[in-house]
Scaffold this motif. Structure first.
Motif, PDB file in Angstrom:
ATOM      1  N   PRO A   2       0.807  -1.022   0.027  1.00 25.13           N
ATOM      2  CA  PRO A   2       0.142   0.107  -0.094  1.00 25.13           C
ATOM      3  C   PRO A   2       1.084   1.268   0.067  1.00 25.13           C
ATOM      4  O   PRO A   2       0.492   2.240  -0.627  1.00 25.13           O
ATOM      5  CB  PRO A   2      -0.813  -0.113   1.208  1.00 25.13           C
ATOM      6  CG  PRO A   2      -0.736  -1.332   1.737  1.00 25.13           C
ATOM      7  CD  PRO A   2       0.556  -2.042   1.264  1.00 25.13           C
ATOM      8  N   GLU A   3       2.037   1.439   0.504  1.00 22.79           N
ATOM      9  CA  GLU A   3       3.069   2.403   0.668  1.00 22.79           C
ATOM     10  C   GLU A   3       3.509   2.575  -0.782  1.00 22.79           C
ATOM     11  O   GLU A   3       3.522   3.989  -1.033  1.00 22.79           O
ATOM     12  CB  GLU A   3       4.130   2.066   1.730  1.00 22.79           C
ATOM     13  CG  GLU A   3       3.709   2.050   3.111  1.00 22.79           C
ATOM     14  CD  GLU A   3       4.953   1.442   3.914  1.00 22.79           C
ATOM     15  OE1 GLU A   3       5.810   1.198   3.457  1.00 22.79           O
ATOM     16  OE2 GLU A   3       4.607   1.082   5.052  1.00 22.79           O
ATOM     17  N   LEU A   4       3.685   1.579  -1.629  1.00 22.82           N
ATOM     18  CA  LEU A   4       4.133   1.874  -2.945  1.00 22.82           C
ATOM     19  C   LEU A   4       3.013   2.552  -3.758  1.00 22.82           C
ATOM     20  O   LEU A   4       3.395   3.399  -4.456  1.00 22.82           O
ATOM     21  CB  LEU A   4       4.573   0.527  -3.531  1.00 22.82           C
ATOM     22  CG  LEU A   4       5.072   0.553  -4.913  1.00 22.82           C
ATOM     23  CD1 LEU A   4       6.397   1.605  -4.970  1.00 22.82           C
ATOM     24  CD2 LEU A   4       5.465  -0.719  -5.484  1.00 22.82           C
ATOM     25  N   THR A   5       2.002   2.144  -3.685  1.00 29.16           N
ATOM     26  CA  THR A   5       0.711   2.608  -4.305  1.00 29.16           C
ATOM     27  C   THR A   5       0.537   3.997  -4.061  1.00 29.16           C
ATOM     28  O   THR A   5       0.286   5.089  -4.810  1.00 29.16           O
ATOM     29  CB  THR A   5      -0.553   1.823  -4.150  1.00 29.16           C
ATOM     30  OG1 THR A   5      -0.316   0.439  -4.375  1.00 29.16           O
ATOM     31  CG2 THR A   5      -1.767   2.423  -4.737  1.00 29.16           C
ATOM     32  N   GLN A   6       0.469   4.513  -2.622  1.00 33.07           N
ATOM     33  CA  GLN A   6       0.370   5.809  -2.131  1.00 33.07           C
ATOM     34  C   GLN A   6       1.430   6.536  -2.620  1.00 33.07           C
ATOM     35  O   GLN A   6       1.209   7.746  -3.001  1.00 33.07           O
ATOM     36  CB  GLN A   6       0.262   5.796  -0.559  1.00 33.07           C
ATOM     37  CG  GLN A   6       0.159   7.271   0.017  1.00 33.07           C
ATOM     38  CD  GLN A   6      -1.197   7.728  -0.263  1.00 33.07           C
ATOM     39  OE1 GLN A   6      -2.023   7.022  -0.477  1.00 33.07           O
ATOM     40  NE2 GLN A   6      -1.412   9.129  -0.627  1.00 33.07           N
ATOM     41  N   SER A   7       2.781   6.217  -2.817  1.00 32.31           N
ATOM     42  CA  SER A   7       3.819   6.919  -3.506  1.00 32.31           C
ATOM     43  C   SER A   7       3.518   7.216  -4.737  1.00 32.31           C
ATOM     44  O   SER A   7       3.916   8.366  -5.305  1.00 32.31           O
ATOM     45  CB  SER A   7       5.087   5.984  -2.933  1.00 32.31           C
ATOM     46  OG  SER A   7       6.257   6.620  -3.811  1.00 32.31           O
ATOM     47  N   LYS A   8       3.287   6.206  -5.431  1.00 28.27           N
ATOM     48  CA  LYS A   8       2.812   6.456  -7.046  1.00 28.27           C
ATOM     49  C   LYS A   8       1.728   7.499  -7.283  1.00 28.27           C
ATOM     50  O   LYS A   8       1.737   8.355  -7.916  1.00 28.27           O
ATOM     51  CB  LYS A   8       2.453   5.180  -7.829  1.00 28.27           C
ATOM     52  CG  LYS A   8       3.269   4.281  -8.197  1.00 28.27           C
ATOM     53  CD  LYS A   8       2.903   3.244  -8.882  1.00 28.27           C
ATOM     54  CE  LYS A   8       3.959   2.302  -9.597  1.00 28.27           C
ATOM     55  NZ  LYS A   8       3.190   0.832 -10.258  1.00 28.27           N
TER      56      LYS A   8
END
Length: 85
Positions: A2-8
């Motif tokens: 989920p952190e990667l998605t938020q970063s994107k």
């Protein structure tokens, strides 16, 4: 993950905000050029222009251009941020 998605999403928001802000600044400059030309019969002076424009006209053009372009960028960036959320 989920952190990667938020970063994107954050990166996309920044890119969209930048593109919208640049477009708004360009559009504001075009409007200023049109209004100034109708009011004074010529385009607003630029710092690199050679000529005998009075300092008052150069200062007025810089003030109006800076204020309108800054306002357009802020409004466009805020609008893009709202659109993304």
């Amino acid at each position: 993950m989920p952190e990667l998605t938020q970063s994107k999403e954050d990166m996309m928001a920044k890119i969209l905000g930048l593109v919208v802000a640049l477009g708004a600044a360009w559009a504001a400059q075009q409007v200023i050029n049109q209004v100034w030309t109708k009011a004074f019969g010529h385009r607003p002076p630029k710092p690199e222009d050679e000529g005998d424009q009075r300092f008052g006209e150069i200062a007025a053009a810089a003030t109006v251009t800076g204020a309108v372009v800054a306002l357009a960028r802020v409004l466009a960036t805020r609008g893009a941020a709202r659109f993304i959320k």
